[in-house]
Structures are given as structure tokens and as C-alpha cells.
Design a protein around this motif. Structure first.
Motif, PDB file in Angstrom:
ATOM      1  N   MET A   1       0.768  -1.134  -0.061  1.00  0.00           N
ATOM      2  CA  MET A   1      -0.054   0.033   0.133  1.00  0.00           C
ATOM      3  C   MET A   1       0.856   1.241   0.187  1.00  0.00           C
ATOM      4  N   VAL A   2       0.605   2.179  -0.749  1.00  0.00           N
ATOM      5  CA  VAL A   2       1.482   3.262  -1.109  1.00  0.00           C
ATOM      6  C   VAL A   2       0.649   4.502  -0.447  1.00  0.00           C
ATOM      7  N   LEU A   3       1.098   4.981   0.384  1.00  0.00           N
ATOM      8  CA  LEU A   3       0.266   6.428   0.912  1.00  0.00           C
ATOM      9  C   LEU A   3       1.131   7.733   0.863  1.00  0.00           C
ATOM     10  N   ASP A   4       0.177   8.652   0.400  1.00  0.00           N
ATOM     11  CA  ASP A   4       1.182  10.190   0.342  1.00  0.00           C
ATOM     12  C   ASP A   4       0.379  11.101   1.068  1.00  0.00           C
ATOM     13  N   GLY A   5       0.957  11.777   1.923  1.00  0.00           N
ATOM     14  CA  GLY A   5       0.471  13.059   2.563  1.00  0.00           C
ATOM     15  C   GLY A   5      -0.420  12.628   3.798  1.00  0.00           C
ATOM     16  N   VAL A   6      -0.104  11.538   4.632  1.00  0.00           N
ATOM     17  CA  VAL A   6      -0.902  11.319   5.574  1.00  0.00           C
ATOM     18  C   VAL A   6      -0.304  11.778   6.881  1.00  0.00           C
TER      19      VAL A   6
ATOM     20  N   ALA B   1      -1.692  -6.942   2.679  1.00  0.00           N
ATOM     21  CA  ALA B   1      -0.576  -5.854   1.930  1.00  0.00           C
ATOM     22  C   ALA B   1       0.808  -6.662   2.382  1.00  0.00           C
ATOM     23  N   ALA B   2       1.684  -6.429   1.404  1.00  0.00           N
ATOM     24  CA  ALA B   2       3.186  -6.878   1.810  1.00  0.00           C
ATOM     25  C   ALA B   2       3.790  -5.755   2.450  1.00  0.00           C
ATOM     26  N   ALA B   3       3.575  -4.633   2.376  1.00  0.00           N
ATOM     27  CA  ALA B   3       4.263  -3.466   3.036  1.00  0.00           C
ATOM     28  C   ALA B   3       3.453  -2.025   2.902  1.00  0.00           C
ATOM     29  N   VAL B   4       3.813  -1.285   3.649  1.00  0.00           N
ATOM     30  CA  VAL B   4       3.195   0.244   3.491  1.00  0.00           C
ATOM     31  C   VAL B   4       4.188   1.281   3.167  1.00  0.00           C
ATOM     32  N   VAL B   5       4.260   2.019   2.030  1.00  0.00           N
ATOM     33  CA  VAL B   5       5.057   2.919   1.565  1.00  0.00           C
ATOM     34  C   VAL B   5       4.619   4.268   1.922  1.00  0.00           C
ATOM     35  N   ILE B   6       5.620   5.242   2.737  1.00  0.00           N
ATOM     36  CA  ILE B   6       5.120   6.415   3.101  1.00  0.00           C
ATOM     37  C   ILE B   6       6.285   7.217   2.766  1.00  0.00           C
ATOM     38  N   PRO B   7       5.947   8.383   2.168  1.00  0.00           N
ATOM     39  CA  PRO B   7       6.975   9.490   2.018  1.00  0.00           C
ATOM     40  C   PRO B   7       7.917   9.615   3.257  1.00  0.00           C
TER      41      PRO B   7
ATOM     42  N   VAL C   1       8.055   1.230   4.791  1.00  0.00           N
ATOM     43  CA  VAL C   1       9.191   1.844   4.225  1.00  0.00           C
ATOM     44  C   VAL C   1       8.877   3.278   3.962  1.00  0.00           C
ATOM     45  N   ARG C   2       9.958   4.329   4.203  1.00  0.00           N
ATOM     46  CA  ARG C   2      10.044   5.500   3.989  1.00  0.00           C
ATOM     47  C   ARG C   2      10.759   5.735   2.721  1.00  0.00           C
ATOM     48  N   VAL C   3      10.230   6.560   1.833  1.00  0.00           N
ATOM     49  CA  VAL C   3      10.920   6.764   0.494  1.00  0.00           C
ATOM     50  C   VAL C   3      11.083   8.189   0.251  1.00  0.00           C
TER      51      VAL C   3
ATOM     52  N   ARG D   1       8.541   7.530  -7.756  1.00  0.00           N
ATOM     53  CA  ARG D   1       9.506   6.716  -8.453  1.00  0.00           C
ATOM     54  C   ARG D   1       9.453   5.503  -7.581  1.00  0.00           C
ATOM     55  N   ALA D   2       8.914   5.415  -6.437  1.00  0.00           N
ATOM     56  CA  ALA D   2       8.657   3.930  -5.633  1.00  0.00           C
ATOM     57  C   ALA D   2       7.746   3.429  -6.249  1.00  0.00           C
TER      58      ALA D   2
END
Length: 72
Positions: A1-6, A24-30, A55-57, A62-63
Motif C-alpha cells: 500500500m502506498v500512501l502520500d500526505g498522511v 498487504a506486503a508493506a506500507v510505503v510512506i514519503p 518503508v519511507r521513500v 519513483r517508488a
């Protein structure tokens, strides 16, 4: 799951908990403009952080491209 701006730790914890329940396999946050992993996030996630990597990117776009390249 990819999140942006939470920005709310309760929302992030709830999303992590739900993502784990949904398989979900992971959660991706900026790294910027989003809440980090805090005690409130951990409490709200109700243990899901022990099983689901967060995971923080630097660049969410790009992620997403890299995830697509790897078949996600």
C-alpha cells in the motif's frame, strides 16, 4: 500500500492495521510531508507494525515505478 500526505498518526495507524488485515506486503510512506512512525501510530496499529514493514521513500512516484518494474 502506498500512501502520500498522511499527517495524522491515528489515520496512519489505522491504515497500517487495515493493510495488514487485507494482506498487504508493506506500507510505503514519503519521508517528507507525512507523519513518521510514532508511539501513537504504533498504538493505533494494534500490533500490525510487528508484522508489516513500513518503508519511507524520498519520491513516491519513483517508488511506484520501481514497484511496477518488480511486478506489483
Amino acid at each position: 500500500m502506498v500512501l502520500d500526505g498522511v499527517e495524522d498518526p491515528h489515520n496512519l495507524g489505522a491504515v497500517v492495521r487495515t493493510a495488514h488485515a487485507a494482506g498487504a506486503a508493506a506500507v510505503v510512506i514519503p519521508e517528507r510531508r507525512a507523519v513518521g512512525l510514532t508511539e501513537t501510530v504504533a498504538r493505533t496499529a494494534a500490533g500490525a507494525l510487528a508484522y508489516l514493514p513500513v518503508v519511507r521513500v524520498v519520491n513516491t512516484g519513483r517508488a511506484l515505478e520501481q514497484l511496477k518494474e518488480h511486478g506489483y
